[in-house]
Write a protein that holds these residues in place. Structure first.
Motif, PDB file in Angstrom:
ATOM      1  N   ARG A 116     -72.369  -5.341  41.016  1.00 36.09           N
ATOM      2  CA  ARG A 116     -72.946  -4.053  41.419  1.00 36.09           C
ATOM      3  C   ARG A 116     -73.476  -4.055  42.845  1.00 36.09           C
ATOM      4  N   LEU A 117     -72.660  -4.582  43.749  1.00 36.32           N
ATOM      5  CA  LEU A 117     -72.949  -4.522  45.173  1.00 36.32           C
ATOM      6  C   LEU A 117     -71.802  -3.813  45.889  1.00 36.32           C
ATOM      7  N   ASN A 118     -72.143  -3.047  46.921  1.00 37.25           N
ATOM      8  CA  ASN A 118     -71.138  -2.383  47.751  1.00 37.25           C
ATOM      9  C   ASN A 118     -70.769  -3.315  48.896  1.00 37.25           C
ATOM     10  N   PRO A 119     -69.507  -3.779  48.988  1.00 38.53           N
ATOM     11  CA  PRO A 119     -69.129  -4.715  50.050  1.00 38.53           C
ATOM     12  C   PRO A 119     -69.477  -4.214  51.443  1.00 38.53           C
ATOM     13  N   ASP A 120     -69.305  -2.927  51.696  1.00 39.09           N
ATOM     14  CA  ASP A 120     -69.571  -2.378  53.027  1.00 39.09           C
ATOM     15  C   ASP A 120     -71.044  -2.443  53.401  1.00 39.09           C
ATOM     16  N   GLN A 121     -71.920  -2.543  52.393  1.00 32.21           N
ATOM     17  CA  GLN A 121     -73.358  -2.522  52.656  1.00 32.21           C
ATOM     18  C   GLN A 121     -73.986  -3.905  52.756  1.00 32.21           C
ATOM     19  N   VAL A 122     -73.254  -4.945  52.389  1.00 28.61           N
ATOM     20  CA  VAL A 122     -73.868  -6.279  52.374  1.00 28.61           C
ATOM     21  C   VAL A 122     -73.144  -7.325  53.216  1.00 28.61           C
ATOM     22  N   LEU A 123     -71.836  -7.239  53.333  1.00 31.58           N
ATOM     23  CA  LEU A 123     -71.091  -8.341  53.963  1.00 31.58           C
ATOM     24  C   LEU A 123     -71.412  -8.524  55.434  1.00 31.58           C
TER      25      LEU A 123
END
Length: 294
Positions: free
Chosen positions: A131-138
């Motif tokens: 439940r993580l958005n790749p665009d918001q964390v990577l």
């Protein structure tokens, strides 16, 4: 799958290491596929030492730890199947690297032949699974993410491997209440997929919430273990009953040398042996009837 057999861990102390202290004594238990086992005890009971031995970070002094019948050997292939997540997620990340560096290291070590586009797809799937958005964390540094996000990143990293056992050592103790439940629910979802979890905690309520089986440690020894509903619903050892009935009193730490009048474990339990009180429910006591409630 994972088996600890009469495991003892001693640490050398003193100016020249001439003395030793046992942090873990004669511990035996198993973790089977798709099972969550809670390892519960107060600070200093040996919980984290057991976790580090399972992960190959500390050698065993006596006894054995095996995975699929083979001795634990820290290395690339072992860590493909077993991963650990620890209490402080910030300490697991290099502060000068962005979060995507964690996944790049997995690719370089285990999947060097996978194409970049395919790897990016796998990373995105693993992140969405937690439940993580790749665009918001990577693209962010560790200090730009919350503790809950960092813990989920570590779980996503483990999912990219052929992981079969997760050692989760106090992974929710630094999280707020709502994030803590999210992480626990995530572990429950992973269990439903067949992942085994050793959940190390001092919080009895969280252990009860998550685990099918519970192992209670005191002074480095197992004092009680069995199905969680039996250990919590009908505790046999006085220390387990103390944990379940008492409000935590941080200013009154338990003295390991103090005798317990209601149980001879402290006088006669030096071997670390357990009595099977009922099928699957074990308690450390040479005279079980003296541990039972009147």
């Amino acid at each position: 799958m994972l088996k600890l057999d009469d495991v003892t861990k001693e640490f050398r102390i003193g100016a020249f290491g001439g003395k030793s202290v046992a942090a873990v004594r004669n511990v035996s238990f198993e973790v089977v596929p798709g099972e969550v086992v809670s390892l519960i005890g107060e600070s200093g009971s040996g919980k984290s030492t057991i976790g580090r031995m399972i992960l190959g970070l500390n050698p065993v002094t006596r006894g054995s730890i095996t995975f699929d019948g083979l001795p634990v050997r820290a290395g690339k292939e072992y860590y493909r199947h077993i991963q650990g997540i620890f209490q402080d997620p910030f300490s697991s990340f290099n502060p000068v690297f962005k979060a995507d560096r964690v996944f790049a290291m997995i690719k370089d070590t285990y999947y060097p032949d996978v194409a970049e586009a395919e790897w990016a797809r796998r990373v995105a799937v693993a992140l969405r699974d937690v439940r993580l958005n790749p665009d918001q964390v990577l693209g962010k540094y560790p200090h730009q993410l919350s503790g809950g996000q960092l813990q989920r990143l570590l779980i996503a990293r483990a999912l990219l491997l052929d992981i079969r056992l997760l050692v989760a050592d106090e992974i929710t103790s630094m999280l707020d209440a709502s994030t803590r439940i999210d992480v626990l629910n995530l572990l429950a979802e992973l269990k439903a997929r067949g992942l085994a979890v050793l959940y190390i905690t001092h919080d009895l309520s969280l252990g009860n919430y998550l685990a099918e089986r519970t192992v209670v440690l005191r002074g480095g020894r197992v004092v009680e273990m069995g199905p969680t509903e039996r250990v919590f619903g009908d505790p046999l050892h006085p220390y387990t009953r103390e944990l379940l009935s008492a409000v935590p009193r941080l200013h009154e730490p338990w003295d390991d040398a103090a005798p317990v009048d209601t149980c001879p474990y402290h006088e006669r339990g030096g071997s670390g042996g357990l009595v099977e009180a009922e099928p699957g429910h074990h308690v450390a006591c040479a005279e079980l009837q003296r541990c039972l409630r009147p």
